[in-house]
Design a protein around this motif. Structure first.
Motif, PDB file in Angstrom:
ATOM      1  N   UNK A   1       0.830  -1.200   0.000  1.00 56.91           N
ATOM      2  CA  UNK A   1       0.000   0.000   0.000  1.00 56.91           C
ATOM      3  C   UNK A   1       0.867   1.254   0.000  1.00 56.91           C
ATOM      4  N   UNK A   2       1.929   1.262   0.809  1.00 50.08           N
ATOM      5  CA  UNK A   2       2.797   2.438   0.850  1.00 50.08           C
ATOM      6  C   UNK A   2       3.402   2.712  -0.526  1.00 50.08           C
ATOM      7  N   UNK A   3       3.872   1.661  -1.189  1.00 44.25           N
ATOM      8  CA  UNK A   3       4.447   1.836  -2.520  1.00 44.25           C
ATOM      9  C   UNK A   3       3.391   2.293  -3.519  1.00 44.25           C
ATOM     10  N   UNK A   4       2.193   1.718  -3.419  1.00 43.66           N
ATOM     11  CA  UNK A   4       1.091   2.148  -4.285  1.00 43.66           C
ATOM     12  C   UNK A   4       0.753   3.615  -4.056  1.00 43.66           C
ATOM     13  N   UNK A   5       0.671   4.037  -2.788  1.00 45.24           N
ATOM     14  CA  UNK A   5       0.376   5.428  -2.479  1.00 45.24           C
ATOM     15  C   UNK A   5       1.431   6.343  -3.084  1.00 45.24           C
ATOM     16  N   UNK A   6       2.684   5.930  -3.036  1.00 47.23           N
ATOM     17  CA  UNK A   6       3.757   6.740  -3.631  1.00 47.23           C
ATOM     18  C   UNK A   6       3.495   6.986  -5.117  1.00 47.23           C
ATOM     19  N   UNK A   7       3.009   5.969  -5.813  1.00 52.59           N
ATOM     20  CA  UNK A   7       2.752   6.145  -7.252  1.00 52.59           C
ATOM     21  C   UNK A   7       1.628   7.135  -7.504  1.00 52.59           C
ATOM     22  N   UNK A   8       0.690   7.240  -6.569  1.00 50.13           N
ATOM     23  CA  UNK A   8      -0.420   8.186  -6.749  1.00 50.13           C
ATOM     24  C   UNK A   8      -0.005   9.620  -6.434  1.00 50.13           C
ATOM     25  N   UNK A   9       1.182   9.773  -5.816  1.00 44.87           N
ATOM     26  CA  UNK A   9       1.687  11.097  -5.430  1.00 44.87           C
ATOM     27  C   UNK A   9       2.891  11.504  -6.265  1.00 44.87           C
ATOM     28  N   UNK A  10       3.037  10.878  -7.437  1.00 46.54           N
ATOM     29  CA  UNK A  10       4.162  11.174  -8.332  1.00 46.54           C
ATOM     30  C   UNK A  10       5.502  10.912  -7.664  1.00 46.54           C
ATOM     31  N   UNK A  11       5.540   9.905  -6.807  1.00 42.75           N
ATOM     32  CA  UNK A  11       6.793   9.520  -6.157  1.00 42.75           C
ATOM     33  C   UNK A  11       7.202   8.099  -6.536  1.00 42.75           C
ATOM     34  N   UNK A  12       6.538   7.536  -7.517  1.00 36.64           N
ATOM     35  CA  UNK A  12       6.887   6.187  -7.940  1.00 36.64           C
ATOM     36  C   UNK A  12       8.272   6.091  -8.535  1.00 36.64           C
ATOM     37  N   UNK A  13       8.805   7.219  -9.001  1.00 33.65           N
ATOM     38  CA  UNK A  13      10.123   7.207  -9.631  1.00 33.65           C
ATOM     39  C   UNK A  13      11.255   6.960  -8.641  1.00 33.65           C
ATOM     40  N   UNK A  14      10.999   7.082  -7.341  1.00 36.18           N
ATOM     41  CA  UNK A  14      12.049   6.818  -6.351  1.00 36.18           C
ATOM     42  C   UNK A  14      12.079   5.350  -5.937  1.00 36.18           C
ATOM     43  N   UNK A  15      11.143   4.549  -6.412  1.00 38.80           N
ATOM     44  CA  UNK A  15      11.131   3.125  -6.108  1.00 38.80           C
ATOM     45  C   UNK A  15      12.156   2.409  -6.975  1.00 38.80           C
TER      46      UNK A  15
END
Length: 205
Positions: A165-179
Motif C-alpha cells: 500500500x505504501x508503494x502504491x500510495x507513492x505512485x499516486x503522489x508522483x513519487x513512484x520514480x524513487x522506487x
C-alpha cells in the motif's frame, strides 16, 4: 453473528484493511466515507474521535491503526507469519515499518499537494519528504534484491499488503520514480492480485 465494521475512504490507509479482508476471504460491514472525514463526515467522530480511517469496530472495540488491523485480519490465515516460522519477527517489523517509516512522509506529501488549500501548499515540503521516502524505500529494494517474489516467508503475506500500500500510495503522489526496479516489479505483482482489484472496486462510492 455481527460482522466487523470497517470505515474506509477510497485509497486511504484503510485500503490496506479492505485489501486484507479480500485476501483473507472474510466478510465485513463496509462503511464508505468521504476524505478527509474531519471535513466531510462529522458524525464519524462518535465512532472514532481521531476522525481518521481506518476505523475497525469488532465486539464493541475500536481499532484505528491500519497495520494492526491487518494483523488482526491475518490471524489464523496464511497472511500471518506464525511465531514458529523463522520470518515471524521480520514480518512483524515490516508491519510496523509500513506506517512509522514509509507512509509517514507520504502523508506529508498528500497534505501539501491535495488536502491543504492552494495557498497553503508547500512545494519544498513535498520535495523534501519525497526524498525522505525514497531513502527509506530502499529497504524494500534491499529485501527484494535477491530475487524474492514476496517480502517474507516465501509467500504473499500481510507484509506485502501493508508495504505494498505504501508503494502504491507513492505512485499516486508522483513519487513512484524513487522506487527501485525490483520494488516496481513486486508492486505490479501485488496490485495485479484479485484481492487488490476487488478491494479497489468495492471502495467506489
Amino acid at each position: 453473528m455481527t460482522l466487523p465494521i470497517l470505515y474506509h475512504c477510497a485509497d486511504a490507509r484503510s485500503l490496506r484493511c479492505l485489501w486484507a479482508v479480500e485476501e483473507a476471504g472474510i466478510d465485513v460491514d463496509l462503511r464508505l466515507l468521504r476524505f478527509p472525514p474531519r471535513a466531510f463526515e462529522p458524525d464519524y467522530r462518535a465512532v472514532n474521535p481521531l476522525m481518521t480511517v481506518p476505523g475497525w469496530v469488532e465486539d464493541g472495540r475500536l481499532m484505528t491503526e491500519s497495520a494492526a488491523i491487518c494483523e488482526r485480519i491475518a490471524e489464523g490465515t496464511d497472511l500471518a507469519v506464525r511465531r514458529d516460522e523463522p520470518d515471524h519477527w521480520e514480518w512483524r517489523n515490516w508491519l510496523h515499518r509500513s506506517d512509522a517509516t514509509l507512509t509517514f512522509p507520504l502523508a506529508i506529501m498528500l497534505r501539501y499537494t491535495r488536502v491543504e488549500p492552494e495557498e497553503r501548499r508547500l512545494a519544498q515540503a513535498v520535495a523534501d519528504y519525497k526524498a525522505f521516502f525514497g531513502g527509506r524505500a530502499r529497504s524494500i529494494e534491499a529485501a527484494l534484491g535477491d530475487g524474492r517474489e514476496w517480502l517474507v516467508a516465501g509467500r504473499f503475506t500481510a507484509a506485502d499488503i501493508v508495504i505494498g500500500y505504501a508503494a502504491f500510495l507513492a505512485t499516486t503522489l508522483d513519487a513512484g520514480d524513487v522506487l527501485g526496479d525490483a520494488t516496481k516489479v513486486w508492486l505490479d505483482r501485488c496490485t495485479a492480485r484479485e484481492g487488490f482489484r476487488r478491494a479497489r472496486e468495492r471502495q467506489k462510492l
